[in-house]
Scaffold this motif. Structure first.
Motif, PDB file in Angstrom:
ATOM      1  N   GLU A 124      -5.680   4.585   3.049  1.00 23.69           N
ATOM      2  CA  GLU A 124      -4.551   5.224   3.714  1.00 23.69           C
ATOM      3  C   GLU A 124      -4.974   6.511   4.409  1.00 23.69           C
ATOM      4  O   GLU A 124      -4.479   6.842   5.492  1.00 23.69           O
ATOM      5  CB  GLU A 124      -3.435   5.496   2.705  1.00 23.69           C
ATOM      6  CG  GLU A 124      -2.752   4.228   2.209  1.00 23.69           C
ATOM      7  CD  GLU A 124      -1.635   4.512   1.211  1.00 23.69           C
ATOM      8  OE1 GLU A 124      -1.373   5.704   0.944  1.00 23.69           O
ATOM      9  OE2 GLU A 124      -1.035   3.544   0.711  1.00 23.69           O
ATOM     10  N   VAL A 176      -5.063  -1.690   5.652  1.00 27.37           N
ATOM     11  CA  VAL A 176      -4.584  -1.024   4.440  1.00 27.37           C
ATOM     12  C   VAL A 176      -3.966  -2.039   3.481  1.00 27.37           C
ATOM     13  O   VAL A 176      -4.153  -1.966   2.258  1.00 27.37           O
ATOM     14  CB  VAL A 176      -3.564   0.093   4.790  1.00 27.37           C
ATOM     15  CG1 VAL A 176      -2.878   0.620   3.530  1.00 27.37           C
ATOM     16  CG2 VAL A 176      -4.266   1.231   5.522  1.00 27.37           C
ATOM     17  N   CYS A 194      -1.016  11.305  -1.308  1.00 28.05           N
ATOM     18  CA  CYS A 194      -0.394  10.074  -0.808  1.00 28.05           C
ATOM     19  C   CYS A 194       0.636   9.577  -1.798  1.00 28.05           C
ATOM     20  O   CYS A 194       0.474   8.525  -2.418  1.00 28.05           O
ATOM     21  CB  CYS A 194      -1.467   9.013  -0.554  1.00 28.05           C
ATOM     22  SG  CYS A 194      -2.584   9.455   0.782  1.00 28.05           S
ATOM     23  N   SER A 200       0.811  -1.216   0.000  1.00 23.93           N
ATOM     24  CA  SER A 200       0.000   0.000   0.000  1.00 23.93           C
ATOM     25  C   SER A 200       0.840   1.260   0.000  1.00 23.93           C
ATOM     26  O   SER A 200       0.324   2.347  -0.205  1.00 23.93           O
ATOM     27  CB  SER A 200      -0.919   0.016   1.222  1.00 23.93           C
ATOM     28  OG  SER A 200      -0.152   0.070   2.408  1.00 23.93           O
ATOM     29  N   GLU A 230      -4.687   3.810  -1.750  1.00 26.12           N
ATOM     30  CA  GLU A 230      -3.960   5.066  -1.593  1.00 26.12           C
ATOM     31  C   GLU A 230      -4.890   6.233  -1.328  1.00 26.12           C
ATOM     32  O   GLU A 230      -4.634   7.070  -0.456  1.00 26.12           O
ATOM     33  CB  GLU A 230      -3.119   5.342  -2.847  1.00 26.12           C
ATOM     34  CG  GLU A 230      -2.262   6.599  -2.734  1.00 26.12           C
ATOM     35  CD  GLU A 230      -1.358   6.782  -3.934  1.00 26.12           C
ATOM     36  OE1 GLU A 230      -0.822   7.889  -4.106  1.00 26.12           O
ATOM     37  OE2 GLU A 230      -1.185   5.824  -4.708  1.00 26.12           O
ATOM     38  N   ARG A 232      -2.496  -1.110   9.713  1.00 22.00           N
ATOM     39  CA  ARG A 232      -1.513  -1.597   8.743  1.00 22.00           C
ATOM     40  C   ARG A 232      -2.074  -2.836   8.026  1.00 22.00           C
ATOM     41  O   ARG A 232      -1.964  -2.972   6.804  1.00 22.00           O
ATOM     42  CB  ARG A 232      -0.196  -1.929   9.445  1.00 22.00           C
ATOM     43  CG  ARG A 232       0.914  -2.365   8.488  1.00 22.00           C
ATOM     44  CD  ARG A 232       2.265  -2.439   9.179  1.00 22.00           C
ATOM     45  NE  ARG A 232       2.251  -3.341  10.315  1.00 22.00           N
ATOM     46  CZ  ARG A 232       2.325  -2.950  11.585  1.00 22.00           C
ATOM     47  NH1 ARG A 232       2.387  -1.663  11.874  1.00 22.00           N
ATOM     48  NH2 ARG A 232       2.328  -3.836  12.570  1.00 22.00           N
ATOM     49  N   VAL A 273       1.394   5.827   4.261  1.00 21.76           N
ATOM     50  CA  VAL A 273       0.200   6.517   4.726  1.00 21.76           C
ATOM     51  C   VAL A 273       0.617   7.885   5.213  1.00 21.76           C
ATOM     52  O   VAL A 273       1.510   8.012   6.032  1.00 21.76           O
ATOM     53  CB  VAL A 273      -0.472   5.738   5.871  1.00 21.76           C
ATOM     54  CG1 VAL A 273      -1.594   6.562   6.469  1.00 21.76           C
ATOM     55  CG2 VAL A 273      -1.022   4.426   5.355  1.00 21.76           C
TER      56      VAL A 273
END
Length: 543
Positions: A118, A102, A54, A44, A114, A99, A47
């Motif tokens: 995030e 995501v 992002c 991902s 994204e 975590r 963040v």
């Protein structure tokens, strides 16, 4: 990770790497506030702040020794560690959970992860005092919970769910209110709109940003319910009162939505009803922000009905006091302290107890000039500062400001009485007393005399309030009421139109400020969310 956290009016920037627990945070107190960034080391990417783009960047290498979240200093339990700093512990749990969430979203689609996932993660981790989590934890500890196997971890995960619900509420609230700033940065819908073409101004990106923010809030709510569902399984397997925990959670979500709807309904209809103002404040903030988190902690601890009832009653009263203080700050507050423009509640046409009681008293006394001023000014988006100042003068002239201050003092006394009546663990009680005092904006002192059921405003009003002795954001010495507690934990509580509506507090302008101190006592009907038997529209100020 880089995360700005605010507590007691100060900013603190902390750093940690993915997988590193909150206990290992390396603080840099002198650093300036920065956007939250998260190097998760997964597909991902990074963040960052909900208000920033992002962009991807490589995860930094870390030579830090990483300890498990559940690892405490030798001889110390997770419960002991959490007692030292509840927000730290909840953020550590959130970091681990988010975590994973995501990463799951990135497996579905990188753009979605994204743009939305995030940002939800960053928003939840970045800022806020986590007052709801603290109330849940200390409600648990005050009722003797948290020491059994897995109890601390279960409570922390449910507290993380509360923070995700708050993310949902704030993101949706910003969309509905058209707010462009949240926590000093662009609101999430504004950031998404700018990313795809609006530049913050009305344009093609604006409706997209709002629609995407609604989805972001929905995602946060779904993650919260996932955590709650896991808690039901844990509590059930441990033989706990899972049915009560589930009932409180379910009721809390519905109350939050109902309160937000009443807030919108009051603006579109121009309602100025005192009872509706109290009911909206209670549903939108106080039950959700104060009483229900306490009830969750008590339920997790397996508290009896008497203890749970006293705890909820204390939270309800403190929550309403908070919302009344918030109403005052929205009109009389110093923007340099409160962090938001003074007078926006007037321009937005917010139905508040302060303006509703002022209008009702003006009507009762035949003061047509004030009635016409309030009717023409509240809800006027173009109202200039001179117009706002005239409304302030009217709120003082009608006695509404003093009446609200007096009621705050009474509510704090009622909250204190209920907390004192509960059989709580000493450490938990002291921490709850401090928390509820911060929520209400006035200190709760142990073992105070019983609350008088009637009397002048001076009994529990400005004289009591002034005892707080802190610097006031309201801008005058007479208003030194410890209002600095206003912030991310906004809270309100129950109120009854019949107890403190136009018939009791909306008398003539010359009536005593404490009109309506004596409240109707009602037993209410049983509520599925717990042992506190008053209905949500009944008044915590009642004897």
């Amino acid at each position: 990770m880089r995360l700005t956290r605010t507590g007691d009016g100060s900013s603190e920037t902390v750093r940690w790497h993915a997988g590193e627990p909150a206990e290992n945070v390396r603080r840099h107190p002198g650093e300036s506030s920065q956007a939250a960034g998260w190097h998760a080391g997964d597909p991902s990417g990074a963040v960052r702040s909900a208000g920033e783009s992002c962009d991807r960047r490589p995860a930094p290498s870390s030579a830090a020794t990483v300890r498990s979240r559940d690892t405490a200093p030798p001889g110390r339990s997770l419960t002991w560690v959490t007692d030292q700093n509840v927000p730290h512990a909840v953020r550590s749990v959130l970091q681990e959970i988010l975590r994973e969430r995501v990463r799951d979203c990135a497996a579905l689609d990188a753009v979605f992860a994204e743009d939305v996932a995030e940002r939800v993660a960053a928003f939840t981790l970045d800022g806020g005092k986590m007052m709801r989590s603290q109330l849940l934890w200390w409600g648990l500890r005050a009722c003797g919970g948290g020491a059994g196997p897995g109890e601390g971890d279960t409570a922390l995960r449910l507290a993380a769910g509360l923070e995700l619900i708050q993310t949902c509420a704030l993101v949706h609230d910003d969309v509905m209110d058209g707010s462009v700033v949240r926590r000093g940065r662009p609101a999430l819908h504004v950031a998404l709109g700018r990313r795809y073409g609006s530049g913050g101004a009305p344009g093609p990106g604006e409706p997209f940003g709002k629609a995407a923010a609604v989805l972001a809030g929905d995602l946060a709510l779904s993650w919260a319910d996932d955590l709650a569902a896991e808690t039901w399984d844990t509590v059930r397997s441990a033989g706990g009162a899972w049915a009560r925990v589930h009932a409180v959670w379910r009721t809390m979500r519905t109350e939050m939505v109902a309160g937000q709807y009443l807030d919108l309904h009051g603006q579109v209809t121009g309602s100025r009803a005192v009872g509706t103002a109290i009911r909206t404040a209670m549903l939108k903030s106080a039950l959700y922000s104060v009483e229900r988190p306490l009830a969750l902690g008590a339920a997790l601890a397996g508290a009896d009905d008497r203890t749970s009832g006293a705890l909820c009653a204390a939270g309800r009263s403190a929550g309403l006091a908070f919302q009344l203080r918030d109403d005052l700050l929205g009109v009389f507050g110093d923007p340099r302290v409160t962090g938001k423009p003074s007078g926006d509640d007037i321009r937005d046409g917010k139905l508040t107890y302060l303006t509703a009681i002022a209008r009702a008293r003006a009507v009762a006394s035949g003061n047509r000039a004030v009635v016409e001023l309030l009717d023409s000014s509240v809800g006027d988006a173009t109202l200039d500062e001179g117009g706002v100042e005239r409304v302030r003068e009217a709120l003082v002239e009608t006695g509404a400001r003093d009446l609200v201050e007096a009621r705050i003092g009474r509510l704090v006394a009622v909250s204190n009485r209920h907390l004192t009546s509960a059989a709580l663990a000493p450490q938990g009680e002291s921490r709850l007393r401090a928390l509820l005092g911060a929520v209400a904006g006035l200190p709760l002192v142990a073992h105070t005399p019983p609350v008088a059921e009637s009397g002048a405003a001076s009994a529990h009003g400005p004289a009591t309030a002034a005892a707080a002795g802190s610097v006031s954001p309201l801008g005058s010495a007479s208003e030194a009421r410890t209002a600095s507690s206003r912030g991310s934990a906004p809270a309100a509580a129950a109120g009854s139109a019949s107890a403190h509506g136009p018939a009791s507090e909306a008398g003539s302008a010359a009536a005593p400020a404490a009109a309506g101190v004596r409240a109707r006592h009602t037993t209410g009907r049983p509520h599925p969310a717990g042992p506190w038997k008053r209905r949500p529209d009944e008044d915590p100020d009642a004897p």
